[in-house]
Write an enzyme that holds these catalytic residues in place. Structure first.
Site, PDB file in Angstrom:
ATOM      1  N   SER A 265       0.819  -1.207   0.000  1.00  0.00           N
ATOM      2  CA  SER A 265       0.000   0.000   0.000  1.00  0.00           C
ATOM      3  C   SER A 265       0.858   1.264   0.000  1.00  0.00           C
ATOM      4  O   SER A 265       1.734   1.406  -0.826  1.00  0.00           O
ATOM      5  CB  SER A 265      -0.948  -0.064   1.195  1.00  0.00           C
ATOM      6  OG  SER A 265      -2.121   0.631   0.890  1.00  0.00           O
ATOM      7  N   LYS A 269       4.278   2.242  -2.258  1.00  0.00           N
ATOM      8  CA  LYS A 269       4.646   3.456  -3.006  1.00  0.00           C
ATOM      9  C   LYS A 269       6.099   3.809  -2.656  1.00  0.00           C
ATOM     10  O   LYS A 269       6.912   4.131  -3.527  1.00  0.00           O
ATOM     11  CB  LYS A 269       3.720   4.631  -2.627  1.00  0.00           C
ATOM     12  CG  LYS A 269       2.200   4.368  -2.790  1.00  0.00           C
ATOM     13  CD  LYS A 269       1.377   5.614  -2.458  1.00  0.00           C
ATOM     14  CE  LYS A 269      -0.028   5.374  -1.917  1.00  0.00           C
ATOM     15  NZ  LYS A 269      -1.010   4.762  -2.766  1.00  0.00           N
ATOM     16  N   TRP A 356     -10.141   0.427  -5.068  1.00  0.00           N
ATOM     17  CA  TRP A 356      -9.580   1.745  -4.719  1.00  0.00           C
ATOM     18  C   TRP A 356      -8.175   1.904  -5.335  1.00  0.00           C
ATOM     19  O   TRP A 356      -7.781   2.971  -5.774  1.00  0.00           O
ATOM     20  CB  TRP A 356      -9.532   1.836  -3.189  1.00  0.00           C
ATOM     21  CG  TRP A 356      -9.044   3.112  -2.609  1.00  0.00           C
ATOM     22  CD1 TRP A 356      -7.874   3.312  -1.928  1.00  0.00           C
ATOM     23  CD2 TRP A 356      -9.715   4.378  -2.606  1.00  0.00           C
ATOM     24  NE1 TRP A 356      -7.779   4.607  -1.520  1.00  0.00           N
ATOM     25  CE2 TRP A 356      -8.897   5.293  -1.914  1.00  0.00           C
ATOM     26  CE3 TRP A 356     -10.942   4.822  -3.124  1.00  0.00           C
ATOM     27  CZ2 TRP A 356      -9.246   6.631  -1.720  1.00  0.00           C
ATOM     28  CZ3 TRP A 356     -11.286   6.156  -2.936  1.00  0.00           C
ATOM     29  CH2 TRP A 356     -10.447   7.043  -2.246  1.00  0.00           C
ATOM     30  N   HIS A 406      -7.688  -5.670   0.026  1.00  0.00           N
ATOM     31  CA  HIS A 406      -6.438  -4.920   0.190  1.00  0.00           C
ATOM     32  C   HIS A 406      -5.690  -5.471   1.407  1.00  0.00           C
ATOM     33  O   HIS A 406      -6.111  -5.260   2.539  1.00  0.00           O
ATOM     34  CB  HIS A 406      -6.854  -3.462   0.426  1.00  0.00           C
ATOM     35  CG  HIS A 406      -5.729  -2.504   0.515  1.00  0.00           C
ATOM     36  ND1 HIS A 406      -4.987  -2.130  -0.568  1.00  0.00           N
ATOM     37  CD2 HIS A 406      -5.232  -1.802   1.564  1.00  0.00           C
ATOM     38  CE1 HIS A 406      -4.082  -1.245  -0.206  1.00  0.00           C
ATOM     39  NE2 HIS A 406      -4.209  -1.031   1.089  1.00  0.00           N
TER      40      HIS A 406
HETATM   41  C1  GCU Z   1      -5.460   4.850   1.700  1.00  0.00           C
HETATM   42  C2  GCU Z   1      -4.855   5.638   0.544  1.00  0.00           C
HETATM   43  C3  GCU Z   1      -4.052   4.755  -0.385  1.00  0.00           C
HETATM   44  C4  GCU Z   1      -3.046   3.942   0.395  1.00  0.00           C
HETATM   45  C5  GCU Z   1      -3.734   3.196   1.517  1.00  0.00           C
HETATM   46  C6  GCU Z   1      -2.797   2.471   2.477  1.00  0.00           C
HETATM   47  O1  GCU Z   1      -6.437   3.995   1.234  1.00  0.00           O
HETATM   48  O2  GCU Z   1      -5.895   6.297  -0.118  1.00  0.00           O
HETATM   49  O3  GCU Z   1      -3.395   5.511  -1.367  1.00  0.00           O
HETATM   50  O4  GCU Z   1      -2.355   3.063  -0.455  1.00  0.00           O
HETATM   51  O5  GCU Z   1      -4.438   4.124   2.339  1.00  0.00           O
HETATM   52  O6  GCU Z   1      -1.639   2.777   2.575  1.00  0.00           O
HETATM   53  O7  GCU Z   1      -3.292   1.605   3.188  1.00  0.00           O
END
Ligand code: GCU
Length: 425
Positions: A265, A269, A356, A406
Site C-alpha cells: 500500500s 509506493k 480503490w 487490500h
Molecule cells: C489509503 C490511501 C491509499 C493507500 C492506503 C494504504 O487507502 O488512499 O493511497 O495506499 O491508504 O496505505 O493503506
C-alpha cells in the site's frame, strides 16, 4: 501459520471502515465503462523528441529525465546528506528452534546537531552464510510483525488504535504479534531468505506534520517545513530504506547484492520510489500500492490525485498539489516509475476487491514499463492481457491479481518467494 481470530476480525473491520469512509466521501469512478480516454507519456521518447532504442541513450538521457520529473513534481528532492550515523547491535538471539537468528540494530542519524533513531528487526536463516533478504517497512511497529517477546516496542508516534492497545499514540504489549499474518516469516526463512523490517513512524510519523520525523533534522535556520520541491513522507520513507541499505552493505550475514525492497500500500509506493532512486536494491515488490504507487494516475478509476493530496497532504512534495484534478498535466505516469527499475526484477501485485487501488491500472503500468526492460534484451511482462485472479505471471516483471481484499497474505508471500527464486535471489 497461526492467524489470530481477533486480529483477522480487527483488520477486516478496519479495512471495511476505511473503504466505506473513502468511497462515500469521494465520488470516484469504479465503472470500467466510464474510464475516459487518456494518453500516457511515452517511456521511450525524450523531451526533445528523440526515440530511445538503446540502453546507452536510455541510461544517459531518458532515464535521468524521467527521474528528474518524478523528483521535482511528485516525490521531492532530499535536501542533503547526514553528518553521521551511529550503528548499534542492540540485541541478538535465536528464533524458530534455531533455524534462524534474530538481530535488532539501532541506527541513529545525526544532522545539524539533531538526531533520530530507528530500530531494525532482522531474521536470517542459519542455513545460509550470506542470506538474500526482503526489506520492508511495517505499519504498526516491529513488535507487531512476529509474536516474539524479544522484539523492542517502538517509542515513536503510532496512529491511535484502541483495538491494538495504542494509548496516547504509544504502542503497547497488546499489539505484539498482531500483524504476523501479514509476514510469512517461517516461509521466508524456510525458503532460504531473510527479512529486514523497520517501523515507518521511526523515520517519519504518518501525519501532516513536518515538525517531527527525519525532515526537521535537515531544516535550515527558521525552516518549518520542506520547500515545494523537497521530500514529503513517501520520499522520506524511501530515503530511510536507502539508509538501511547502507547498513546492509556492512552486515556480513546479508548478501547486499540480493536485497528485494518490499512494501504494501503506501509503503509499496515508498518501495517503488526507493528502487527507482537507489540501484543497490536488486529487486522490488509493490503489494497493492495503488494511486501514485503502481497504478496509472491518468486512468480515472479508483483513488485520484485530488483524493490523495487532500487525505494525505504530507505524502508528496508541495509541487504535486497542482496536479489535483489535473492528472493530464502531470509530465509522468506510474508506468514510468516502474521503467526506472529496469532491468532489475519487479513484482506488481493487486487484489480483486481492492478497486480503490485500481488493479487494472496496476497491471497496465507493469505492461507498459516492459519496453524499458526490452532495451536490455529482457522480455518484461510476458503477457499483454490481464491474467485471471490467482494466476500469477512470474518473470523479471511479474504480476498477480489475488482474490480478496487490500492486504498482504500468505498467498502473496508464496508468489514473492517464487519470484525471488526465478530471478536467482
Ligand atoms: C489509503 C490511501 C491509499 C493507500 C492506503 C494504504 O487507502 O488512499 O493511497 O495506499 O491508504 O496505505 O493503506
Amino acid at each position: 501459520m497461526i492467524i489470530r481470530k481477533s486480529s483477522l476480525i480487527l483488520f477486516t473491520t478496519i479495512f471495511i471502515n476505511t473503504f466505506l469512509i473513502f468511497s462515500q466521501e469521494w465520488n470516484v469512478n469504479y465503472d470500467e465503462s466510464k474510464v475516459e480516454t487518456y494518453s500516457l507519456p511515452s517511456i521511450l521518447t525524450s523531451h526533445s523528441g528523440m526515440i530511445i532504442n538503446n540502453v546507452n541513450d536510455w541510461e544517459e538521457f531518458r532515464r535521468p529525465e524521467i527521474l528528474y520529473s518524478f523528483t521535482n513534481h511528485v516525490y521531492g528532492n532530499i535536501p542533503g546528506k547526514l553528518d553521521s550515523v551511529i550503528v548499534k547491535i542492540t540485541e541478538h538471539g535465536n528464533y524458530l528452534n534455531s533455524l534462524a537468528k534474530r538481530k535488532q540494530v539501532t541506527l541513529t542519524f545525526i544532522k545539524n546537531g539533531k538526531e533520530l533513531s530507528t530500530d531494525l528487526l532482522i531474521y536470517l536463516p542459519n542455513s545460509i552464510k550470506k542470506a538474500p533478504v526482503f526489506l520492508g517497512y511495517n505499519f504498526q511497529g516491529n513488535h507487531t510483525v512476529i509474536d516474539d517477546k524479544n522484539i523492542f516496542i517502538t517509542k515513536s508516534w503510532v496512529p491511535a488504535n484502541e483495538a491494538l492497545g495504542v494509548t496516547s499514540n504509544q504502542a503497547t504489549e497488546k499489539s505484539r504479534g498482531e500483524m504476523s499474518r501479514r509476514w510469512s516469516v517461517e516461509k521466508i526463512i524456510n525458503a532460504g531468505y531473510g527479512l529486514v523490517t523497520l517501523y515507518r513512524g521511526d523515520i517519519d510519523p504518518d501525519k501532516d506534520d513536518f515538525s517531527d520525523g527525519i525532515h526537521q533534522l535537515f531544516y535550515l535556520k527558521d525552516q518549518k517545513k520542506p520547500e515545494a520541491d523537497e521530500w514529503g513522507t513517501i520520499a522520506a520513507w524511501s530515503w530511510g530504506l536507502s539508509r538501511v541499505m547502507d547498513y546492509i552493505e556492512a552486515d556480513e550475514d546479508i548478501d547486499h547484492e540480493k536485497v528485494i525492497v518490499f512494501g504494501h500500500s503506501r509503503l509499496g509506493k515508498a518501495a517503488l520510489w526507493a528502487a527507482a532512486t537507489d540501484k543497490r536494491f536488486a529487486g522490488c515488490i509493490s503489494n497493492n500500492s495503488g494511486e501514485m504507487g503502481a497504478a496509472l494516475s491518468k486512468r480515472n478509476f479508483g483513488e485520484t490525485i485530488e483524493v490523495i493530496n487532500t487525505a494525505f497532504p504530507h505524502w508528496f512534495c508541495g509541487n504535486f498539489k497542482k496536479y489535483s484534478k489535473k492528472e493530464y498535466m502531470l509530465p509522468v505516469d506510474q508506468h514510468m516509475l516502474i521503467s526506472l527499475i529496469a532491468p532489475r526484477p519487479v513484482y506488481i501485485a493487486s487484489a480483486t476487491d481492492d478497486l480503490w487501488a485500481d488493479p487494472k491500472g496496476e497491471f497496465l503500468s507493469a505492461k507498459e514499463a516492459s519496453v524499458a526492460y526490452n532495451l536490455y534484451g529482457i522480455s518484461g511482462l510476458i503477457t499483454t492481457t490481464m491474467p485471471q485472479p490467482d494466476s500469477p505471471i512470474i518473470g523479471v516483471v511479474s504480476y498477480h491479481l489475488r482474490t480478496g481484499v487490500h492486504d498482504v497474505t500468505d498467498y502473496d508471500w508464496e508468489q514473492y518467494i517464487k519470484f525471488a527464486k526465478f530471478n536467482n535471489f
